[in-house]
Motif scaffolding. Structure first.
Motif, short mmCIF file in Angstrom:
data_model
loop_
_atom_site.label_atom_id
_atom_site.label_comp_id
_atom_site.label_asym_id
_atom_site.label_seq_id
_atom_site.Cartn_x
_atom_site.Cartn_y
_atom_site.Cartn_z
N HIS A 124 58.07 39.68 43.04
CA HIS A 124 57.54 39.23 41.75
C HIS A 124 57.94 37.80 41.42
N ARG A 125 58.89 37.23 42.17
CA ARG A 125 59.26 35.86 41.90
C ARG A 125 58.36 34.88 42.64
N VAL A 126 57.68 35.36 43.67
CA VAL A 126 56.85 34.47 44.47
C VAL A 126 55.73 33.87 43.63
N ALA A 127 55.08 34.74 42.82
CA ALA A 127 53.97 34.24 42.01
C ALA A 127 54.45 33.15 41.06
N GLN A 128 55.69 33.29 40.61
CA GLN A 128 56.20 32.31 39.65
C GLN A 128 56.41 30.93 40.26
N THR A 129 56.37 30.85 41.58
CA THR A 129 56.47 29.52 42.20
C THR A 129 55.11 28.84 42.22
N GLY A 130 54.07 29.54 41.78
CA GLY A 130 52.76 28.92 41.68
C GLY A 130 51.76 29.41 42.71
N LEU A 131 52.11 30.43 43.46
CA LEU A 131 51.17 30.98 44.44
C LEU A 131 50.27 32.02 43.78
N GLY A 132 48.98 31.90 44.02
CA GLY A 132 48.04 32.90 43.50
C GLY A 132 47.29 33.52 44.67
N TYR A 133 47.11 34.82 44.63
CA TYR A 133 46.57 35.51 45.81
C TYR A 133 45.31 36.28 45.45
N VAL A 134 44.26 36.08 46.23
CA VAL A 134 43.04 36.87 46.08
C VAL A 134 42.89 37.73 47.33
N PRO A 135 43.17 39.01 47.21
CA PRO A 135 43.23 39.83 48.42
C PRO A 135 41.85 40.12 48.99
N GLU A 136 41.85 40.39 50.27
CA GLU A 136 40.63 40.72 50.99
C GLU A 136 39.93 41.94 50.36
N GLU A 137 40.74 42.96 50.02
CA GLU A 137 40.13 44.18 49.48
C GLU A 137 39.96 44.09 47.97
N ARG A 138 40.17 42.93 47.43
CA ARG A 138 39.90 42.58 46.04
C ARG A 138 40.93 43.10 45.07
N GLY A 139 41.33 44.33 45.18
CA GLY A 139 42.38 44.84 44.31
C GLY A 139 42.01 44.87 42.85
N ILE A 140 40.82 45.37 42.56
CA ILE A 140 40.44 45.55 41.15
C ILE A 140 40.99 46.90 40.70
N PHE A 141 41.49 46.95 39.48
CA PHE A 141 42.13 48.17 39.00
C PHE A 141 41.15 49.08 38.26
N ALA A 142 41.09 50.30 38.71
CA ALA A 142 40.13 51.24 38.14
C ALA A 142 40.51 51.64 36.72
N SER A 143 41.81 51.65 36.44
CA SER A 143 42.21 52.15 35.12
C SER A 143 42.17 51.05 34.07
N LEU A 144 41.73 49.86 34.46
CA LEU A 144 41.64 48.77 33.50
C LEU A 144 40.18 48.34 33.36
N SER A 145 39.84 47.89 32.18
CA SER A 145 38.49 47.36 32.00
C SER A 145 38.41 45.99 32.68
N VAL A 146 37.19 45.48 32.76
CA VAL A 146 37.01 44.18 33.39
C VAL A 146 37.85 43.13 32.69
N ALA A 147 37.79 43.13 31.35
CA ALA A 147 38.55 42.14 30.60
C ALA A 147 40.05 42.32 30.85
N GLU A 148 40.50 43.55 30.87
CA GLU A 148 41.94 43.79 31.11
C GLU A 148 42.35 43.34 32.51
N ASN A 149 41.47 43.60 33.47
CA ASN A 149 41.73 43.13 34.82
C ASN A 149 41.90 41.63 34.84
N LEU A 150 41.02 40.99 34.09
CA LEU A 150 41.03 39.53 34.05
C LEU A 150 42.34 39.03 33.43
#
Ligand code: ATP
Ligand code: ATP
Ligand code: MG
Ligand code: MG
Lengths: 235, 252, 324, 380, 295
Positions: A76-102
C-alpha cells in the motif's frame, strides 16, 4: 542515458509460486517519457508490471523510483510514491457503483484530473455512473479502469493493454488522452499489442521475450527494427 | 459458398435493465454458412445481444428463431445442445483442469459419455486424439498438460476457442475472440475461424477492424442498443454515421 | 522428457502404489476387530462412510452442505422404524434408510441446488433445521428419547447380527461398497463433468450441460450414501436419535472431512476415525472435549489445510517432482 | 465368595459440560468417590473403582459409553444417568446386558413404569414426586389457577401432565400452557401469555438454564409483584445458587434433600464442600446413597453378579444420610420422603448457602406412585 | 375487549413490543455479523462466543474489579475488540485469499474453544448480573408491564445500529472495505492499507457482539452457552437480510424479532424454526436476500 532514470529496474527476477517467469529484466524510464513494452503472449509483460507494483511479491533485483527502493515497501505504500496501475483484467469492483469505483483509489497528489474532466472524456461513464461496476460493457470497464487512476494524481502510470476491447473511436480518444498526459509531464509505461496505437504515443520501445528484455530502441527507429519485431512478434 | 437461408433470426429484441434499455428493437438475421460481424462502440449492446441469443438473458421483448424453431423461451444449456454455442468476452476456461481436460469436457457432451457415473475415466481416452487435434489447431500443443490458469491471457482465449469448437456447433458466437492476442496468434486464429466457417455459421463481435474486413461476409453495426447499419464491410465502413460513432476519423 | 510422457509414465507407478496401500488397508480392516473394540470400529466405519459421502459434494462439486445430518439421521430413523416397528430384515431396513435419504436429498437438493456458495450452505442448514424440528414433533421418532432398542436381527434371515464379528463384517462390507461407489463416481465421466461445473459453471452451461441436473444427481447420490451410513449406524447401535439430525452433526462431518482432507478419497475416512477416537478417549478425561475439537479445527485450518491425506499426498508429490 | 475380575467397578455417567453440569456433573463423581471411601475402599476383599464419563446429554453417546464400559471395562453398574432420554436408553441397554443401573439424575416415571427393568433402580426424585410436592402443596395454599411453561420434549410433557393431573385432582384449574423450544432464551412472550391468562401460579415444566431464565425474566416483568407465584417443577440448590436469591426469592420447589435439615446432613455437606467447593443437592447425595447401597448389597450377597445383587437391592431397606426409612418397590422405585421448599429472601439468608425455608414434608408413599399403578410389567 | 387474530388487543401489542425488544438483539448481533461478512467475507461463527465474552467481561469486571454496568458498556467491547484484533492478526488474516469456508471453520473452532473454556471455569448454569440501579423497575404501559431496562435496550441498539450503518455506508471506508473483499491486492495497490482496515473491521464487528452481550447480561443469565443458542438464528437473519447488507441485517433483525414474537403466541413450538422457514422462503424467491444485491 544521461541523467538518472525516474524508474530504474535492474536484473529483475520474478516467480509465480515455483515457476520462474522473469529472468533479469532491465528497464529504465526517464521522467516524462512514454515507454512501450512489446512482446508476445506470455512473454512476461504483465508480470513485469505486477512485479514493479509489488502485486507479485516473489521478486529479486533492483527496483527504484526516484532513487527510492521499491522492493522493501509494503504494497500500500507503493501507490503513495506516485505509481498508478491499470490492470490487464481491469479490476472493476462488482459491489461498487461506477461512481464509487471511480472514487475508490485515494488521491496521492493534487494534480489529478477532476471528476468533471473525466466524465467529459468518457461520457459513457457519466451516463452509467449509478450502475453496478461490473454491469458495464467490457469496453466501458476498461475506460473506468483508466479513468480511476487519472483521478488520483499518480505521476507514473503502468497501463496493461489499455486499448484491449475498445472501439476504434475510443482507442483514438485514449491515444489523445495519453498524449495530453504526456504534456502534463506524466511518465507512462505501456504494455500494448496494438501497434498502431503504440507508435503514436511511445518515445521508446522495449522488446520482451521469455522473461527477458531483448531489445530497446527509440520511437523513431521503429521502422528500422521492423525485422526483429517481425521475428519476435510475428507481426 | 454462402447460401441465403437465415440460420438465426431475431426480431424486435429489446432488453431493459431496471429502466436502462441496453438493446432496443434489434432485428438481425444471420445467413447460414456466413461469417457475420457485430460491431459497435463500447456499451452498444453487443455482448447483451449475445447473451440474449444464447439465452443467458431473457429478452424483455422480441423473438428468436434458430433453424426454424422458436428458442425464445429456452434455457441456455438447451440452446447449446441445438448447436448454437458461444464463447465469452472475459475468458472462460476451467482453470484447474489441464488444457486437454478442458477440451475433453466439451467433447464429452455430445458423446453420451457425460452422465455415466459407473464407468472408469479411461472410457474417455477415446476422445484424446480429437482433443489433441483441436489443441494443435489453436497452437497449444506444448501446453496440453498444463492447468489452464497457468496460461497467459492470449493462450486462454485460444483454449476457449478450441473448447467451443469441440462441440462441433452448427453456429458459433464468438465474443471478441482476438482481444488480448498477439499478432501472430491473430493471424492463426483468423485462419482457424475461416477454416471452421467452411461448414458453419459464425457470428462474432470484434473490435479489430482488420480482422473484420478480412473475415466477414457481412457486418451489422450496433450503437446505443440500436442497429445503425447493416451490409458488407465496405458499404458499412463508408457510412459516415458509422465512422463517427465507431471507427473514428483516422481509420483508412 | 516432455511434460506429456512424464505425465503418462507417472500413472502406472501411482496406480501400483495405490493398489498396494489399498490392499494393506483392507487387510488391516479385516483383522482389526480382533485388536480393537468392534463397536468402536463399526461407528468409525459408519462415520467414515458418512464423511466420504459428504466429501463427494464438498470435495468434488464444491458444494458445502451444512445440513447433511438430515440424510444421515433421517435414514437412521427410517431404518430403525422399519426394523423395530415393522419387523423388517436389517439389510432391507438399511436400504430403505438409504432410499429415504435419497428422497430427502432430492427435495433438499431441488430447493438448494440453484444457489451457490454460502447461500447453498445456508439453505441446507435451514432445511436441516426444519427437518430436525419435524423429527422432534413427529410421533414415530419418539422426540428426545429417540427410537431405542432396535433389534439387530438376522441379516437375510440367517446371519445373526447380535454376534459382534458378524455385525462388524457386514458393516465393513457396506462401508467398502459405499467407498468404492464414491471412488467410481468421482473417477467417472460423470465425475469429470462435476469437476468442470465446480470450476466454471457458466462455461459448462454454455457447452450445453444442464448443470442443475448434474448437481442434483450428485446431491442425491451423496444423500443416499450418507443415508446408507446412517441406516447402518442405527442397526449397529440399535437406536436412532435427534443427535443425528441436528446441525452439530453436520458440523462434525465437516470437521472429519476437513481434518482428513477435503477432496481426497480416503481423507474423510481417516478424519472420521481420528475425531471418533479423540471423542472416545477424551470422554473419560478431565479435558473438555469441545475445547480439543476446537483446537483441532483451528490448527487444521491454519497449518494443515489440505488435511491429513492431502498433506501426505502433497509430500509425495513434491518428492516425486524433485526426483525427476 | 468372589467378585468378578477382582474389582468392583461403578460407572458414573452424567452431563459434565452441558446444561445439567451443575445439577450433578463432576461433583457427583466426587460424591461417588466419597461413598467408596466411607465404605472402606474395598468390598469382598477387592478394590472398588469409580469410572466416569460425560454423556453430553445425548442418549447415543451415553449408550455407546455404557456398552463399551460393559464390553471392555468390566463395569458392574452405572449410576446417576442425568436426563430422561439418556436414562431410558442406558437402562434399556443394561437390561439386555443384565447389568444394574441406579438412576439419580433423571426424572421420568417411565424408568419404573412402561420401560422398567428388573435391574433398574430409580433412586432420587421423579416427575410424579415433583408434581405431588410442588403441585399439591401450592393448590392447598390457594395457588389453584395454573399456567404451564413446558419444555417441548418428553420430559416437559410428562412433568406438565402429571402436575396438571394432580392440580385438577385437588380442585385446581389449568388455564393453559405453552410449549417452548429447548433453550428458548427469551421467555417474556410466554410469561406475558401466562399473565394474561389470569393464572395465579406459573408452573415451569422445564429444567436448567430454561427455568433460570424464565424466573429471572418473570422478576423483571413484575410477574410476581402481581401476586402470581412461580413454581419450578425441577430446580435444585445448584441452580438457585446460580440464579441468586434476588431473582429466585419466593420460588417454590420440591427437593428430596437439603443440607441444613439435620446435623447428619450438615456434616455430610461440610465434607462434600471441602472436596468440591459447593454444597450438595439431592442428586449429589442421591448418587452417594446409591453407591453406598450398591456396595452394601454386594457385600451382603457375597458376589457382584447382577441377579443376586439386584434381588438384595429390592429387599434391603435404605437408611443413610440421604434417605430415612427408604424402601425399594418391585418396579425399582426407591421410595423416601420429599420436601417442599421456598427460596429465602436475600435478607433472610444468613450464609452463602442458606437458601431454603422448608414448607412441608411429602411422605414417600404420597410422593411416589404405587408399583401397581406404575404400568411396570414386572409387578403384574 | 377487541381482539386481533383471536387474542386480546392489549396482549397483542405487548407481544409486538416484546418482539421488538428481542429484535434489538438480533439486529445488533446480525449487524456485527453482516459487517464482518460483508467486508471480510468471513462467516464469523465465533460471533456468538464474542457476544458471550462481552457478557462475561461485564460480569468479571463487576466481580473482580468492582466496575459497574456503565463503564463496562464501553470497556467490555473494547476488551473483546482487542482479542478479536489479535485473532485477526494471528489467524484470520492468513485465510483471506482462500475459500470463505476456511474462515467459517476457523471461527467455528474458536467458538468451540471459547465456549469450552468458559464452561470449564464457570459451569453451564449461568451467573447472575443485575441491571444498573437507574434502569431497574418497570412502567405500566396499560397493556403490559414494561421493564425500563428493556426500553433502554431498544434505544441503545437503535443508536448503535444507525451509527454503524452511517459509518459504513456513508463514508469512503465502506467503499474501501467492500472493494477489498473482492480484490484486496488491487485495493492495496491503490494505496489503501487494507490489512489494517480488515483488522479494525473484525475488531469492530466483535465489539458490536460484545455490546450486545453486555446489554443482554442483565436480562439473560450470563452463561457460556448463551451465544451458541443464538448464533444460528442470527445467521439466518443475516441471510434473510442479504449477506453483506448492513441495512438488511438491521431491518431484518427487528422484523424477525417481531415475527418470532408473534409465532410464540400462535405456535410456540415452532418459534425456534420460524426464522428458518422464512429464510428458506426468502432465498427461494429472492436468492440474494431481502436487501442483498443480485450478483
Ligand atoms: N498465475 C500464474 N501462475 C503461473 N504462471 C503464470 C501465471 N500467470 C502467468 N503465468 C506465466 O507467466 C508467463 C508470463 O505471463 P504474462 O501474463 O506476464 O505474459 P504477457 O506478456 O502479459 O502475455 P499476454 O500478452 O498474453 O498478456 C507466461 O508463461 C504465463 O504462462
Ligand atoms: N446486467 C446488466 N445490468 C445493467 N446494465 C447492463 C447489464 N449488462 C449490460 N448493461 C449495460 O448495457 C450496455 C450494453 O452492454 P454490452 O456489454 O452489451 O456492450 P457491448 O456492446 O458488448 O460493449 P463492449 O464492446 O464494450 O464489450 C452497457 O451500457 C452496459 O452498462
Ligand atoms: Mg499480459
Ligand atoms: Mg461486450
Amino acid at each position: 542515458m544521461s541523467n538518472t532514470p525516474l524508474l530504474e529496474v535492474r536484473g529483475l527476477n520474478a516467480w509465480y509460486g515455483e515457476s520462474h517467469v522473469l529472468h533479469g529484466v532491465d528497464l529504465d524510464i526517464q521522467e516524462g517519457e512514454t515507454v512501450t513494452l512489446l512482446g508476445r503472449n506470455g512473454a512476461g509483460k504483465t508480470t513485469t508490471l505486477r512485479a514493479i507494483m509489488g502485486i507479485l511479491r516473489r521478486r529479486e533485483g533492483v527496483l527504484r523510483l526516484r532513487g527510492q527502493d521499491l522492493l522493501g515497501l509494503p504494497l500500500h505504500r507503493v501507490a503513495q510514491t506516485g505509481l498508478g496501475y491499470v490492470p490487464e483484467e481491469r479490476g472493476i469492483f462488482a459491489s461498487l457503483s461506477v461512481a464509487e469505483n471511480l472514487m475508490l483509489p485515494p488521491k496521492v497528489a493534487e494534480n489529478g484530473m477532476s471528476v468533471e474532466e473525466i466524465y467529459q472524456l468518457f461520457p459513457n461513464l457519466h451516463e452509467r455512473r449509478t450502475s453496478q461496476g461490473t454491469k458495464l460493457s467490457g469496453g466501458e470497464q476498461q475506460m473506468l479502469a483508466i479513468a480511476r487512476i487519472l483521478r488520483t494524481g499518480a505521476t507514473v502510470l503502468l497501463l496493461d493493454e489499455p486499448t484491449e476491447g475498445l472501439a476504434p473511436v475510443i482507442v483514438q480518444r485514449i491515444g489523445d488522452v495519453l498524449v495530453a498526459l504526456k504534456k502534463r509531464g506524466m511518465t507512462i509505461l505501456l504494455v500494448e499489442q496494438n501497434f498502431r496505437f503504440a507508435r503514436k504515443v511511445a518515445d521508446r520501445f522495449y522488446l520482451m521475450e521469455d522473461g527477458r528484455m531483448v531489445n530497446s530502441f527509440p520511437g523513431h527507429q521503429l521502422d528500422a527494427n521492423m525485422d526483429q519485431l517481425h521475428e519476435v512478434l510475428g507481426v | 459458398m454462402a447460401s441465403t437461408q437465415p440460420i438465426l433470426s431475431a426480431t424486435g429484441l429489446t432488453m431493459e435493465f431496471r429502466g436502462f434499455v441496453a438493446v432496443k428493437n434489434v432485428t438481425l438475421s444471420v445467413d447460414e454458412g456466413t461469417i457475420h460481424a457485430l460491431i459497435g462502440p463500447n456499451g452498444a449492446g453487443k455482448t447483451t445481444v449475445f447473451n440474449l441469443l444464447t439465452k443467458f438473458l431473457t429478452p424483455t421483448r422480441g423473438q428468436i428463431v434458430y433453424r426454424g424453431a422458436d428458442i425464445t423461451a429456452m434455457k441456455p444449456a438447451e440452446v447449446a445442445r441445438l448447436g448454437l454455442v458461444r464463447s465469452f468476452q472475459i475468458s472462460a476456461v476451467f482453470p484447474h483442469l489441464t488444457v486437454l481436460d478442458n477440451v475433453r469436457i466439451a467433447l464429452q457432451r455430445p458423446s453420451n459419455l457425460a452422465t455415466q457415473f459407473w464407468r472408469p475415466l479411461s472410457a474417455l481416452s477415446g476422445l484424446d486424439d480429437r482433443a489433441m487435434e483441436l489443441i494443435e489447431a489453436v497452437g497449444l500443443r506444448a501446453y496440453a498438460h498444463l492447468p489452464a490458469v497457468e496460461l497467459s491471457y492470449g493462450r486462454k482465449r485460444a483454449l476457449e476457442i478450441a473448447t467451443t469448437l469441440a462441440l462441433d456447433p452448427a453456429m458459433l458466437l464468438l465474443d471478441e475472440p482476438m482481444a488480448g492476442m498477439g499478432h501472430e496468434d491473430i493471424g492463426r486464429i483468423s485462419d482457424l475461424i475461416r477454416r471452421i466457417a467452411q461448414n458453419r455459421t459464425v457470428l462474432m463481435v470484434e473490435h479489430n477492424l482488420n480482422v473484420v474486413s478480412d473475415l466477414c461476409d457481412r457486418v451489422t453495426v450496433l450503437a446505443r442498443g440500436e442497429i445503425l447499419a447493416d451490409g458488407s464491410y465496405d458499404a458499412v465502413s463508408a457510412d459516415p454515421r458509422v465512422r463517427e460513432a465507431y471507427m473514428g476519423t483516422e481509420h483508412e | 522428457m516432455t511434460v506429456e510422457t512424464q505425465y503418462l509414465s507417472a500413472q502406472p507407478k501411482l496406480r501400483a502404489t495405490t493398489t498396494v496401500l489399498g490392499a494393506i488397508a483392507i487387510a488391516a480392516l479385516l483383522v482389526a476387530p480382533f485388536v480393537v473394540y468392534p463397536i468402536f470400529l463399526m461407528s468409525v466405519l459408519c462415520f467414515a462412510l458418512f464423511a466420504c459421502a459428504f466429501n463427494l459434494l464438498i470435495g468434488y462439486v464444491g458444494l458445502l452442505s451444512f445440513g447433511h445430518a438430515t440424510f444421515f439421521g433421517g435414514a437412521a430413523y427410517f431404518t430403525a422404524h422399519a426394523v423395530k416397528v415393522w419387523g423388517w430384515e436389517p439389510l432391507s431396513g438399511i436400504l430403505l434408510g438409504a432410499a429415504g435419504a435419497a428422497a430427502l436429498g432430492f427435495v433438499v437438493g431441488f430447493l438448494a441446488i440453484r444457489r451457490q456458495g454460502i447461500y447453498f450452505a445456508m439453505i441446507t442448514l435451514a432445511l436441516g433445521q426444519m427437518f430436525a424440528f419435524i423429527c422432534l414433533q413427529v410421533p414415530f421418532t419418539h422426540g428426545e428419547d429417540g427410537i431405542q432398542g432396535v433389534p439387530r436381527g438376522h441379516l437375510l434371515g440367517f446371519i445373526d447380527l447380535n454376534e459382534p464379528l458378524a455385525m462388524y463384517y457386514v458393516t465393513l462390507a457396506i462401508f467398502l461398497f459405499g467407498f468404492f461407489a464414491i471412488w467410481r463416481i468421482v473417477n467417472s465421466p460423470f465425475g469429470n463433468i462435476l469437476k468442470a461445473i465446480r470450476e466454471n459453471e457458466r462455461r459448462a452451461v454454455s457447452l450445453g450441460y444442464r448443470v442443475d441436473r448434474y448437481k442434483l444427481g450428485a446431491f442425491v447420490m451423496s444423500a443416499a450414501l450418507a443415508g446408507l451410513a446412517g441406516g447402518t449406524k442405527a442397526i449397529v447401535f440399535q437406536f436412532a436419535t435427534l443427535t443425528d439430525v441436528q446441525w452439530q452433526m453436520s458440523g462434525e462431518v465437516i470437521l472429519m472431512t476437513l481434518l482428513g482432507g477435503i477432496g481426497t478419497l480416503v481423507g474423510p475416512a481417516i478424519g472420521a476415525g481420528l475425531v471418533l477416537a479423540l471423542q472416545n478417549y477424551l470422554a473419560a478425561s478431565d479435558f473438555p472435549v469441545t475445547v480439543l475439537i476446537g483446537i483441532i479445527f483451528v490448527v487444521c485450518v491454519l497449518l494443515f489445510r489440505r488435511g491429513i491425506a492431502g498433506e501426505v499426498m502433497e509430500f509425495f508429490k513434491t518428492r516425486f517432482n524433485r526426483s525427476t | 465368595q468372589q467378585a468378578s475380575d477382582n474389582v468392583v467397578k461403578i460407572g458414573i455417567l452424567n452431563d459434565q459440560s452441558g446444561v445439567y453440569a451443575d445439577f450433578g456433573g463432576k461433583s457427583s463423581v466426587e460424591a461417588a468417590r466419597m461413598a467408596v471411601q466411607d465404605f472402606g475402599g474395598k468390598v469382598l476383599g477387592v478394590p472398588v473403582e469409580i469410572v466416569n464419563a460425560d454423556h453430553q446429554n445425548k442418549p447415543d453417546v451415553a449408550s455407546s459409553v455404557a456398552r463399551q464400559w460393559y464390553d471392555t471395562e468390566k463395569v458392574d453398574a452405572i449410576m446417576e444417568l442425568t436426563t430422561s432420554s439418556v436414562a431410558l436408553a442406558v437402562q434399556g441397554l443394561s437390561k439386555e446386558k443384565k447389568k444394574i443401573t441406579m438412576t439419580t439424575g433423571a426424572a421420568t416415571t417411565d424408568l419404573t413404569g412402561k420401560q422398567c427393568s428388573p435391574y433398574g433402580f430409580h433412586w432420587a426424585y421423579d416427575t410424579h414426586a415433583l408434581a405431588v410436592g410442588t403441585g399439591g402443596a401450592l393448590v392447598e395454599n390457594g395457588g389453584n389457577k395454573w399456567f404451564f411453561l413446558t419444555a417441548d420434549y418428553a420430559f416437559g410433557y410428562s412433568l406438565e401432565n402429571e402436575t396438571s393431573k394432580f392440580v385438577k385432582s385437588k380442585g385446581g384449574q389449568v388455564l393453559g400452557s405453552v410449549r417452548h423450544p429447548l433453550s428458548a432464551n427469551d421467555f417474556s412472550s410466554f410469561l406475558l401469555q401466562a399473565q394474561s391468562s389470569g393464572a395465579n401460579v406459573i408452573g415451569m415444566a422445564n429444567a436448567g438454564l430454561d427455568t433460570a431464565n424464565a424466573i429471572k425474566q418473570a422478576a423483571e416483568f413484575g410477574v410476581t409483584q402481581g401476586g402470581t407465584r412461580l413454581a419450578a417443577l425441577l430446580f435444585t440448590l445448584a441452580e438457585v445458587k446460580g440464579l441468586g436469591l434476588k431473582a429466585a426469592q419466593g420460588l417454590t420447589l420440591t427437593e428430596g434433600w437439603y443440607w441444613d435439615q439435620s446435623d447428619e446432613n450438615r456434616a455430610f455437606a461440610k465434607k462434600f464442600m471441602e472436596k468440591t467447593g459447593r454444597m450438595p443437592n439431592m442428586i449429589h447425595t442421591g448418587t452417594y446413597s446409591a453407591v453406598t447401597q450398591y456396595l452394601k448389597a454386594v457385600q451382603k450377597a457375597g458376589t457382584d453378579a447382577t441377579e443376586p445383587v439386584a434381588k438384595l437391592l429390592h429387599e434391603m431397606p435404605v437408611e443413610d444420610v440421604f434417605a430415612k426409612n427408604g424402601k425399594v418397590l418391585p418396579n425399582g422405585r426407591m421410595v423416601y420422603d420429599m420436601y417442599l421448599f421456598q427460596v429465602k429472601k436475600p435478607e433472610e439468608s444468613k450464609s452463602e448457602w442458606d437458601m431454603y425455608k422448608q414448607l412441608s414434608k411429602v411422605p414417600g408413599d404420597t410422593a411416589y406412585l404405587k408399583a401397581a399403578e406404575s404400568g411396570c410389567q414386572l409387578t403384574q | 375487549m377487541s381482539t386481533i387474530f383471536g387474542i386480546p388487543a392489549p396482549a397483542f401489542y405487548g407481544q409486538l413490543l416484546i418482539g421488538l425488544i428481542n429484535g434489538s438483539f438480533y439486529a445488533l448481533l446480525s449487524l456485527g455479523l453482516a459487517v464482518i461478512f460483508g467486508l471480510l467475507r468471513v462467516i464469523n461463527f465465533a460471533h456468538g462466543a464474542q457476544y458471550m465474552l462481552g457478557a462475561f467481561a461485564a460480569y468479571l469486571l463487576l466481580g473482580y474489579a468492582g466496575i459497574g454496568y456503565w463503564p463496562s458498556l464501553i470497556l467490555a467491547p473494547l476488551i473483546v475488540g482487542v482479542t478479536a484484533v489479535v485473532i485477526e492478526r494471528t489467524m484470520l488474516s492468513r485465510l483471506y485469499n482462500l475459500d470463505p469456508l476456511y474462515g467459517l471453520l476457523l471461527t467455528f473452532g474458536l467458538a468451540l474453544i471459547l465456549e469450552g473454556v468458559f464452561r470449564y471455569w464457570f459451569g453451564a448454569a449461568g451467573q447472575p448480573y443485575s441491571p444498573p440501579s437507574q434502569l431497574t423497575g418497570a412502567v405500566n404501559l396499560g397493556f403490559m408491564f414494561m421493564p425500563i431496562y428493556r426500553g433502554w435496550v431498544v434505544v441503545a441498539s437503535l443508536i448503535i445500529c444507525l451509527s454503524t450503518w452511517l459509518l459504513i455506508e456513508k463514508t469512503r471506508l465502506g467503499a474501501y472495505l467492500r472493494a477489498a473483499t473482492e480484490n484486496a491486492t488491487l485495493v492495496q495497490a491503490f494505496g489503501v492499507n487494507v490489512p489494517r482496515l480488515l483488522t479494525l473491521t473484525y475488531g469492530l464487528g466483535a465489539a458490536l457482539a460484545a455490546v450486545a452481550g453486555v446489554l443482554a447480561a442483565p436480562i439473560y443469565q450470563v452463561s457460556p452457552l448463551m451465544g451458541s443458542n443464538l448464533i444460528i438464528i442470527v445467521f439466518a437473519v443475516v441471510v434473510v437480510g442479504g449477506m453483506g447488507s448492513i441495512l438488511g441485517a438491521i431491518v431484518t433483525g427487528y422484523m424477525l424479532g417481531v415475527l418470532e414474537g408473534l409465532t410464540k403466541v400462535f405456535y410456540p413450538e415452532a418459534s425456534s424454526i420460524v426464522i428458518f422457514v422464512i429464510m428458506a422462503i426468502v432465498l427461494l424467491i429472492r436468492p440474494a436476500g431481502l436487501f442483498g444485491r443480485e450478483e
